[in-house]
Design a protein around this motif. Structure first.
Motif, PDB file in Angstrom:
ATOM      1  N   SER B 197      42.705 -40.865  19.461  1.00  0.00           N
ATOM      2  CA  SER B 197      42.326 -41.770  20.554  1.00  0.00           C
ATOM      3  C   SER B 197      43.376 -41.902  21.652  1.00  0.00           C
ATOM      4  O   SER B 197      43.116 -42.479  22.707  1.00  0.00           O
ATOM      5  N   ASP B 198      44.595 -41.337  21.438  1.00  0.00           N
ATOM      6  CA  ASP B 198      45.683 -41.620  22.379  1.00  0.00           C
ATOM      7  C   ASP B 198      45.946 -40.522  23.412  1.00  0.00           C
ATOM      8  O   ASP B 198      46.374 -40.803  24.527  1.00  0.00           O
ATOM      9  N   ILE B 199      45.744 -39.287  23.018  1.00  0.00           N
ATOM     10  CA  ILE B 199      45.961 -38.192  23.969  1.00  0.00           C
ATOM     11  C   ILE B 199      45.104 -36.993  23.554  1.00  0.00           C
ATOM     12  O   ILE B 199      44.890 -36.747  22.359  1.00  0.00           O
ATOM     13  N   THR B 200      44.600 -36.279  24.556  1.00  0.00           N
ATOM     14  CA  THR B 200      43.790 -35.091  24.288  1.00  0.00           C
ATOM     15  C   THR B 200      44.666 -33.848  24.433  1.00  0.00           C
ATOM     16  O   THR B 200      45.354 -33.695  25.451  1.00  0.00           O
ATOM     17  N   LEU B 201      44.650 -32.985  23.426  1.00  0.00           N
ATOM     18  CA  LEU B 201      45.354 -31.700  23.512  1.00  0.00           C
ATOM     19  C   LEU B 201      44.301 -30.606  23.605  1.00  0.00           C
ATOM     20  O   LEU B 201      43.443 -30.493  22.733  1.00  0.00           O
ATOM     21  N   VAL B 202      44.345 -29.833  24.675  1.00  0.00           N
ATOM     22  CA  VAL B 202      43.366 -28.758  24.842  1.00  0.00           C
ATOM     23  C   VAL B 202      44.080 -27.427  24.684  1.00  0.00           C
ATOM     24  O   VAL B 202      45.125 -27.193  25.316  1.00  0.00           O
ATOM     25  N   VAL B 214      51.889 -30.287  17.251  1.00  0.00           N
ATOM     26  CA  VAL B 214      52.160 -31.398  18.168  1.00  0.00           C
ATOM     27  C   VAL B 214      51.522 -32.672  17.639  1.00  0.00           C
ATOM     28  O   VAL B 214      52.161 -33.736  17.593  1.00  0.00           O
ATOM     29  N   ALA B 215      50.281 -32.551  17.188  1.00  0.00           N
ATOM     30  CA  ALA B 215      49.556 -33.727  16.677  1.00  0.00           C
ATOM     31  C   ALA B 215      50.282 -34.326  15.472  1.00  0.00           C
ATOM     32  O   ALA B 215      50.392 -35.551  15.351  1.00  0.00           O
ATOM     33  N   ASP B 216      50.784 -33.452  14.600  1.00  0.00           N
ATOM     34  CA  ASP B 216      51.530 -33.934  13.418  1.00  0.00           C
ATOM     35  C   ASP B 216      52.766 -34.724  13.836  1.00  0.00           C
ATOM     36  O   ASP B 216      53.065 -35.784  13.289  1.00  0.00           O
ATOM     37  N   LYS B 217      53.487 -34.162  14.808  1.00  0.00           N
ATOM     38  CA  LYS B 217      54.721 -34.821  15.255  1.00  0.00           C
ATOM     39  C   LYS B 217      54.417 -36.147  15.964  1.00  0.00           C
ATOM     40  O   LYS B 217      55.159 -37.121  15.801  1.00  0.00           O
ATOM     41  N   LEU B 218      53.336 -36.174  16.722  1.00  0.00           N
ATOM     42  CA  LEU B 218      52.972 -37.412  17.419  1.00  0.00           C
ATOM     43  C   LEU B 218      52.530 -38.476  16.425  1.00  0.00           C
ATOM     44  O   LEU B 218      52.798 -39.669  16.601  1.00  0.00           O
ATOM     45  N   LYS B 219      51.873 -38.020  15.370  1.00  0.00           N
ATOM     46  CA  LYS B 219      51.372 -38.940  14.346  1.00  0.00           C
ATOM     47  C   LYS B 219      52.528 -39.714  13.714  1.00  0.00           C
ATOM     48  O   LYS B 219      52.400 -40.911  13.428  1.00  0.00           O
ATOM     49  N   GLU B 220      53.658 -39.001  13.513  1.00  0.00           N
ATOM     50  CA  GLU B 220      54.843 -39.656  12.938  1.00  0.00           C
ATOM     51  C   GLU B 220      55.284 -40.842  13.796  1.00  0.00           C
ATOM     52  O   GLU B 220      55.888 -41.785  13.304  1.00  0.00           O
ATOM     53  N   GLY B 222      53.130 -42.598  15.457  1.00  0.00           N
ATOM     54  CA  GLY B 222      51.996 -43.510  15.569  1.00  0.00           C
ATOM     55  C   GLY B 222      51.048 -43.189  16.728  1.00  0.00           C
ATOM     56  O   GLY B 222      50.257 -44.035  17.140  1.00  0.00           O
ATOM     57  N   ILE B 223      51.155 -41.965  17.256  1.00  0.00           N
ATOM     58  CA  ILE B 223      50.260 -41.566  18.360  1.00  0.00           C
ATOM     59  C   ILE B 223      49.186 -40.631  17.793  1.00  0.00           C
ATOM     60  O   ILE B 223      49.511 -39.629  17.142  1.00  0.00           O
ATOM     61  N   ALA B 224      47.908 -40.994  18.045  1.00  0.00           N
ATOM     62  CA  ALA B 224      46.799 -40.198  17.501  1.00  0.00           C
ATOM     63  C   ALA B 224      46.290 -39.215  18.561  1.00  0.00           C
ATOM     64  O   ALA B 224      45.695 -39.623  19.553  1.00  0.00           O
ATOM     65  N   ALA B 225      46.557 -37.931  18.328  1.00  0.00           N
ATOM     66  CA  ALA B 225      46.114 -36.906  19.291  1.00  0.00           C
ATOM     67  C   ALA B 225      44.751 -36.359  18.895  1.00  0.00           C
ATOM     68  O   ALA B 225      44.437 -36.242  17.710  1.00  0.00           O
ATOM     69  N   GLU B 226      43.970 -36.054  19.906  1.00  0.00           N
ATOM     70  CA  GLU B 226      42.690 -35.366  19.684  1.00  0.00           C
ATOM     71  C   GLU B 226      42.899 -33.903  20.080  1.00  0.00           C
ATOM     72  O   GLU B 226      43.381 -33.627  21.174  1.00  0.00           O
ATOM     73  N   VAL B 227      42.532 -32.987  19.178  1.00  0.00           N
ATOM     74  CA  VAL B 227      42.739 -31.558  19.465  1.00  0.00           C
ATOM     75  C   VAL B 227      41.401 -30.908  19.781  1.00  0.00           C
ATOM     76  O   VAL B 227      40.482 -30.926  18.962  1.00  0.00           O
ATOM     77  N   MET B 238      33.417 -28.076  29.809  1.00  0.00           N
ATOM     78  CA  MET B 238      34.189 -29.188  30.365  1.00  0.00           C
ATOM     79  C   MET B 238      33.694 -30.541  29.830  1.00  0.00           C
ATOM     80  O   MET B 238      34.452 -31.508  29.775  1.00  0.00           O
ATOM     81  N   ASP B 239      32.425 -30.603  29.429  1.00  0.00           N
ATOM     82  CA  ASP B 239      31.875 -31.883  28.966  1.00  0.00           C
ATOM     83  C   ASP B 239      32.671 -32.441  27.795  1.00  0.00           C
ATOM     84  O   ASP B 239      33.004 -33.627  27.763  1.00  0.00           O
ATOM     85  N   THR B 240      32.948 -31.559  26.820  1.00  0.00           N
ATOM     86  CA  THR B 240      33.684 -32.001  25.632  1.00  0.00           C
ATOM     87  C   THR B 240      35.081 -32.495  26.024  1.00  0.00           C
ATOM     88  O   THR B 240      35.566 -33.500  25.506  1.00  0.00           O
ATOM     89  N   ILE B 241      35.715 -31.799  26.960  1.00  0.00           N
ATOM     90  CA  ILE B 241      37.061 -32.181  27.403  1.00  0.00           C
ATOM     91  C   ILE B 241      37.014 -33.536  28.128  1.00  0.00           C
ATOM     92  O   ILE B 241      37.797 -34.438  27.836  1.00  0.00           O
ATOM     93  N   LEU B 242      36.086 -33.677  29.040  1.00  0.00           N
ATOM     94  CA  LEU B 242      36.001 -34.911  29.835  1.00  0.00           C
ATOM     95  C   LEU B 242      35.633 -36.117  28.969  1.00  0.00           C
ATOM     96  O   LEU B 242      36.156 -37.213  29.169  1.00  0.00           O
ATOM     97  N   LYS B 243      34.775 -35.872  27.999  1.00  0.00           N
ATOM     98  CA  LYS B 243      34.389 -36.939  27.080  1.00  0.00           C
ATOM     99  C   LYS B 243      35.615 -37.438  26.310  1.00  0.00           C
ATOM    100  O   LYS B 243      35.822 -38.645  26.123  1.00  0.00           O
ATOM    101  N   SER B 244      36.449 -36.509  25.916  1.00  0.00           N
ATOM    102  CA  SER B 244      37.657 -36.861  25.175  1.00  0.00           C
ATOM    103  C   SER B 244      38.644 -37.614  26.068  1.00  0.00           C
ATOM    104  O   SER B 244      39.226 -38.626  25.658  1.00  0.00           O
ATOM    105  N   ILE B 245      38.807 -37.113  27.289  1.00  0.00           N
ATOM    106  CA  ILE B 245      39.757 -37.762  28.208  1.00  0.00           C
ATOM    107  C   ILE B 245      39.291 -39.175  28.560  1.00  0.00           C
ATOM    108  O   ILE B 245      40.110 -40.086  28.742  1.00  0.00           O
ATOM    109  N   ALA B 246      37.982 -39.351  28.611  1.00  0.00           N
ATOM    110  CA  ALA B 246      37.444 -40.693  28.898  1.00  0.00           C
ATOM    111  C   ALA B 246      37.923 -41.691  27.848  1.00  0.00           C
ATOM    112  O   ALA B 246      38.074 -42.880  28.111  1.00  0.00           O
ATOM    113  N   LYS B 247      38.175 -41.158  26.658  1.00  0.00           N
ATOM    114  CA  LYS B 247      38.609 -41.991  25.545  1.00  0.00           C
ATOM    115  C   LYS B 247      40.135 -42.144  25.523  1.00  0.00           C
ATOM    116  O   LYS B 247      40.661 -43.233  25.317  1.00  0.00           O
TER     117      LYS B 247
END
Lengths: 324, 320
Positions: B197-202, B214-220, B222-227, B238-247
């Motif tokens: 929910s915190d950052i989108t990684l594309v 990156v997601a593993d390191k961010l998790k340590e 407390g940052i939840a990355a979406e891959v 682009m829809d999937t990317i934009l939907k994620s960024i909206a979050k």
């Protein structure tokens, strides 16, 4: 002469009709280009008519044809609709390629006519692939590929000759040697000079040289090549010595060759020599040739009218035909 | 991933007599990456065709055979060698349908090992999938998992258009679940490989491996990355990317390949056009260095972005 006498008179008249159709079509194209009705690059086939007409006349409808960008002659000899060919040059929706190809990219799948290719030598692999498909599916087809003397210096020429020979593909390599690749005489850009006799040796192919200004000689050579390709013996190679009377394209001022050379070849113009032979030997009377001339001229006038009256492609066409 | 590809190729060969494989040393040798090992004994040399080293011509011939009614699957020994075949691929493969007003179909799949990381230096480390993805007429896919590789290959073989499948060389040995059923993965659909929910990684292909690090390191922290795994470079989802960024309101783009004009330059441009208001800050774009691939191990590792470089970019851009 014996070849001529054996041939049916209707065939002889038709060969003349086809060559004359191409000649008038091309002359009109030149005029229309001057008026701005045809744009882009325009490469006229004037002088080389005996090649397209002779070679294609011995093929079967199921055989494939692939050619270079000087393709109007081959398209018309293959029986593509004259109106739709002209409309293509005008960029109209009714063109053979829906106005998206233009002069250099004429196509007609229904006649097994696969273009019209404008990257010099870029069509050799396509010819091999079509032949491979025929061989793989055990279909009785041959592929006739036309190319110019300029393209033999491309890697694709050598690669395709190797592939076709290696896999015994049913390809007829038909070299229209019109002596100049744009403005470069073959001997100026090719280590082996303008002699193409050895051009197929590295790939196990003999080169059969033929007079490309003689439609009957072209027919005979292509017939033999087609028989070889059809029999599974692999590709065949024809070199036709020919000449384009006009420049490379409409933009060419033709400064690289002399007037006397052009005059020499003009004496061998198939649109002069062939009808003369037909009349002198009593095979087709002058009256009949005149009738054909008038009919052809009317056909071309009609094609121009068809093209002029045809609609432009609508904006929706821009995004059509990208994906199947 | 190797076995998944082999399964897909066998299915295709078994299911359609007009399918054949063509490539350099795919037969007797078994393929540079052993994808077709043993195939020639099973299917014979007519269907598993070794070719002369003439990339432009054998690819062009495969395209021609597709136009002539066959369904070829071509293997490049490396996408690096596709440079020699760009004329045939682009001028005929991608354009003949359009140029002819829709008269021809080109049902061909071109498989191409891609990417760097195994010290092959400048001529053998290319990743041209982004260049190819800019060509109208192509579809371009780049799987990361065995599941996606098989699913995308099946979809590619159902297409009547040229499909380029870029297979990152470091992923061939990658393991993963592949079900027995005949599932497919649609071309043109990105995949949320990890929800956050915190950052989108594309990313795509090997970049997805980096994204997970990156997601593993961010998790340590407390940052939840979406891959998001692009999977398909053309069409781009682009829809999937934009939907994620909206979050998440944050995005980092990861690409192993040259940064300039890279795939993520396009993704970044589209995000700025379509999702500018969704972002808390600029796009964080991390690409490979703009240098010819070096041979030496430490140098090569330096030019391919790793998770630390991505984390630095995220910190710099978003302060997290």
């Amino acid at each position: 002469m014996k070849v001529l006498e054996r041939a049916k008179k209707t065939l002889l008249a038709d060969l003349f009709r086809q060559m004359y159709l191409i000649r008038v079509f091309e002359e009109k194209c030149g005029e229309l280009y001057g008026k701005g009705l045809i744009r882009g690059f325009l490469h006229l086939y004037i002088g080389q008519e005996a090649n397209a007409v002779g070679a294609i006349s011995v093929l079967r409808p199921e055989d494939h044809i692939v050619t270079h960008y000087r393709d109007h002659g081959h398209a018309l000899a293959r029986g593509l609709d004259v109106n739709r060919c002209m409309a293509e040059l005008f960029g109209r929706a009714t063109g053979v390629s829906r106005g998206k190809g233009g002069s250099m990219h004429l196509f007609d799948a229904s006649r097994n006519f696969y273009g019209g290719h404008a990257i010099v030598g870029g069509h050799f692999p396509l010819a091999c692939g079509l032949a491979l498909a025929a061989q793989y599916k055990r279909e009785d087809r041959v592929v006739l590929v036309f190319f110019g003397d300029g393209s033999v210096n491309q890697g694709t020429f050598h690669e395709a000759m190797n592939l076709a020979s290696l896999w015994r593909l049913p390809v007829i390599f038909y070299l229209e040697n019109n002596l100049y690749g744009m403005g470069s005489a073959a001997g100026r850009v090719r280590a082996a000079g303008s002699d193409f006799q050895g051009a197929g040796h590295a790939y196990g192919m003999d080169v059969v040289t033929v007079d490309g200004m003689d439609v009957m000689a072209v027919r005979e050579a292509t017939q033999a090549a087609a028989e070889r390709a059809r029999s599974g013996k692999g590709p065949a190679f024809i070199e036709a010595k020919t000449f384009r009377f006009q420049g490379h394209s409409m933009a060419d001022p033709v400064k690289y060759r002399g007037h006397s050379e052009v005059e020499h070849w003009r004496k061998r113009d198939p649109l002069v020599t062939f009808p003369r032979t037909l009349v002198e030997n009593g095979l087709v009377p002058e009256k009949e040739l005149d009738r054909i001339r008038k009919e052809v001229e009317a056909t071309i006038d009609e094609a121009i009218k068809f093209a002029e009256d045809s609609p432009w492609p609508g904006p929706e066409a821009v995004n059509e035909d990208i994906y199947a | 991933m190797r076995e998944a590809l082999q399964r897909g190729l066998r299915e295709a060969l078994d299911g359609n007599p007009n399918v054949y494989l063509m490539g350099e040393d795919i037969g007797a040798y078994g393929g540079a990456y052993a994808i077709t090992a043993g195939f020639i004994d099973e299917y014979g040399p007519e269907r598993i065709r070794d070719v002369p080293i003439s990339e432009n011509t054998f690819v062009g011939a495969a395209i021609g055979s597709a136009i002539g009614g066959l369904r070829p699957i071509v293997e490049f020994m490396s996408i690096s060698f596709s440079l020699l075949a760009f004329d045939q691929m682009i001028n005929i493969g991608a354009a003949i349908r359009y140029m002819s007003g829709g008269q021809f179909k080109v049902p061909i799949v071109i498989r191409a090992p891609t990417g760097s990381g195994i010290q092959l230096a400048a001529t053998h480390s290319h990743a041209f999938e982004n260049w190819l993805a800019s060509v109208p007429g192509f579809r371009v896919v780049a799987p990361t998992t065995p599941y996606d590789a098989l699913g995308l290959l099946r979809s590619a073989l159902a297409e009547d258009n040229p499909v380029i499948m870029a297979e990152h060389v470091s992923l061939y040995g990658r393991r993963g679940e592949v079900p027995d059923d005949r599932y497919t993965v649609p071309i043109g659909k990105a995949d949320v490989k990890l929800a956050g929910s915190d950052i989108t990684l594309v990313a795509f292909a090997h970049g997805v491996v980096t994204a997970f690090e990156v997601a593993d390191k961010l998790k340590e922290r407390g940052i939840a990355a979406e891959v998001i795994d692009l999977r398909s470079l053309r069409p781009l989802d682009m829809d999937t990317i934009l939907k994620s960024i909206a979050k998440t309101n944050r995005v980092a783009l990861i690409d192993d390949n040259w940064r300039t004009g890279g795939m993520m330059a396009e993704v970044s441009a589209q995000i700025s056009e379509q999702g500018f208001d969704l972002l808390d800050g600029p796009v964080a774009r991390v690409g490979g260095d703009d240098v010819p691939a070096p041979y030496s191990r430490p140098l090569e590792q330096l030019v391919i972005p790793d998770s630390d470089r991505v984390i630095q970019a995220i910190q710099k851009t978003y302060g997290i």
